[in-house]
Scaffold this motif. Sequence first.
Motif, PDB file in Angstrom:
ATOM      1  N   MET A  37       0.848  -1.195   0.000  1.00 36.16           N
ATOM      2  CA  MET A  37       0.000   0.000   0.000  1.00 36.16           C
ATOM      3  C   MET A  37       0.882   1.243   0.000  1.00 36.16           C
ATOM      4  SD  MET A  37      -2.802  -1.251   2.865  1.00 36.16           S
ATOM      5  CE  MET A  37      -3.875   0.182   2.665  1.00 36.16           C
ATOM      6  N   ALA A  38       0.314   2.354  -0.412  1.00 32.51           N
ATOM      7  CA  ALA A  38       1.076   3.596  -0.526  1.00 32.51           C
ATOM      8  C   ALA A  38       0.864   4.491   0.688  1.00 32.51           C
ATOM      9  CB  ALA A  38       0.694   4.335  -1.797  1.00 32.51           C
ATOM     10  N   GLY A  39       1.699   5.528   0.762  1.00 34.68           N
ATOM     11  CA  GLY A  39       1.663   6.423   1.921  1.00 34.68           C
ATOM     12  C   GLY A  39       0.323   7.082   2.147  1.00 34.68           C
ATOM     13  N   ASP A  63       6.183   9.381   1.661  1.00 37.11           N
ATOM     14  CA  ASP A  63       5.549   8.805   0.475  1.00 37.11           C
ATOM     15  C   ASP A  63       4.204   9.459   0.201  1.00 37.11           C
ATOM     16  OD1 ASP A  63       5.702   6.791  -1.645  1.00 37.11           O
ATOM     17  OD2 ASP A  63       3.990   5.857  -0.640  1.00 37.11           O
ATOM     18  N   ALA A  64       3.561   9.957   1.253  1.00 35.29           N
ATOM     19  CA  ALA A  64       2.281  10.653   1.089  1.00 35.29           C
ATOM     20  C   ALA A  64       2.463  12.112   0.692  1.00 35.29           C
ATOM     21  CB  ALA A  64       1.476  10.556   2.386  1.00 35.29           C
ATOM     22  N   MET A 119      15.477  11.092   2.268  1.00 36.05           N
ATOM     23  CA  MET A 119      14.445  12.067   1.918  1.00 36.05           C
ATOM     24  C   MET A 119      15.068  13.411   1.554  1.00 36.05           C
ATOM     25  SD  MET A 119      11.139  13.377   4.132  1.00 36.05           S
ATOM     26  CE  MET A 119      12.014  14.684   5.024  1.00 36.05           C
ATOM     27  N   TRP A 120      16.035  13.857   2.344  1.00 34.01           N
ATOM     28  CA  TRP A 120      16.707  15.123   2.037  1.00 34.01           C
ATOM     29  C   TRP A 120      17.392  15.069   0.675  1.00 34.01           C
ATOM     30  CZ3 TRP A 120      19.391  16.139   7.420  1.00 34.01           C
ATOM     31  CH2 TRP A 120      18.467  16.760   8.277  1.00 34.01           C
ATOM     32  N   ARG A 143       5.864   9.814  -4.250  1.00 31.68           N
ATOM     33  CA  ARG A 143       7.142   9.484  -4.882  1.00 31.68           C
ATOM     34  C   ARG A 143       6.947   8.995  -6.315  1.00 31.68           C
ATOM     35  NH1 ARG A 143      10.345   5.295  -1.990  1.00 31.68           N
ATOM     36  NH2 ARG A 143       8.379   4.568  -1.113  1.00 31.68           N
ATOM     37  N   THR A 144       5.951   8.135  -6.550  1.00 30.43           N
ATOM     38  CA  THR A 144       5.724   7.671  -7.914  1.00 30.43           C
ATOM     39  C   THR A 144       5.230   8.816  -8.796  1.00 30.43           C
ATOM     40  OG1 THR A 144       3.506   6.910  -7.310  1.00 30.43           O
ATOM     41  CG2 THR A 144       5.260   5.289  -7.264  1.00 30.43           C
TER      42      THR A 144
END
Length: 396
Positions: A129-131, A179-180, A216-217, A367-368
């Motif tokens: 599942m995604a964020g 991710d969200a 992330m940075w 991200r996608t």
Amino acid sequence: MRGETVAHMIKRLRKAKGWSQPRLAAEMCRAAGLPPESLTRQDVYRYEAGKRTPRDWLPALALALGEPLAEFEAALAPQAAQPATVADFLPEGDPLAPLKIRQGRRVGMVDVTDLAGRIHGLRLADDVMAGGDLIAPALRELRSAVKLYREGAHTGEIGRALLAQIGELAQIAGWIAADAGQQDEAERIYRLGLSAAQQAEDVTGVGNLSGSLAYMWANNGQAEKAVELARAGLSDDAPPKARALHWDRVAWAHTQAAQGKEAIRALGEAREALTEDHGDNPPFLYWVSQDELTVMEARVYTELHRPLRAVPILTEVLARYDATRARELALYLSWLAVAYVDANEPEEAAATAQRVISMSADVASDRTAERIKVVLDRLRDYDNVPEVRAVLDSAA
């Protein structure tokens, strides 16, 4: 080698001689006229990792490795600046400070075990599942865990165990938030987790959290800061598989900072660490594998515009990748699409881009979505190719 650090110099010369780290330690002791136990493999590892500076051992190093002392001194000179530590990245104050009067219930090891089970369940959910789907339950779990620690009555041992779990929960919650698309929230969560892991003296957790925040940075235009944090979180006391994952994130930070040589070196460290793995790892490392490291290697080569290295690696690994992990598969295919563009193969790039777009249609992942923008932007260089034009028109 000009501009080389003393850490890289030691490792390069040791490998050139075909010596192991214990062998170099023994040779240095012999050169210094000291008992063999005066220096250990761990000391040499720390020198090569840049975690410790061998100032007092420089003459013995020079003698053992057959290199002029002046060369080591020259390599050491640029290291006068004090490197950052993880403590430099912790939040102000202590958001985990227990309440002076605790009105919560008595907390025991069963509560810690239950929390660990829910955290692992959250990780498994993140695989498929995604964020955007998981951010709400992840934040609820984190708030509940912090409340349990601050308000509950527990022994010092239970408190440390809770803090370690809060650190692990913060890592996956921060990953989900990123991710969200909630980058600021993710950073706050990661910093909270770093504070918890530090207080729990959990070096593996500190490494995982610092590597995640640095990742992330690096993706958000803060590559130099990412390199600093990622390297600060390295620890030779973490299990080999954890070190492999962390070196992967160091490699990515260097890649985004346009430091290709350092990135390739870090990939080598990751591969070497994984060869030392004997299976005794924390549960959160279940997904780290040779294939995952190979994918990262290919991504680094893609970012460094070396498609002849990236395309074969990605093609081979993704052919056997778990199709149920749609988000990860779409992300990794996006780098393959870019590599095809760099390789002057627009038709293959267009076909791969279409797969990325189709797989991401029902995935609530920032991200996608960002990677699709990158791929489409690169495809525009070939908008006169019919296959590319069709993909661009469809996306528009």
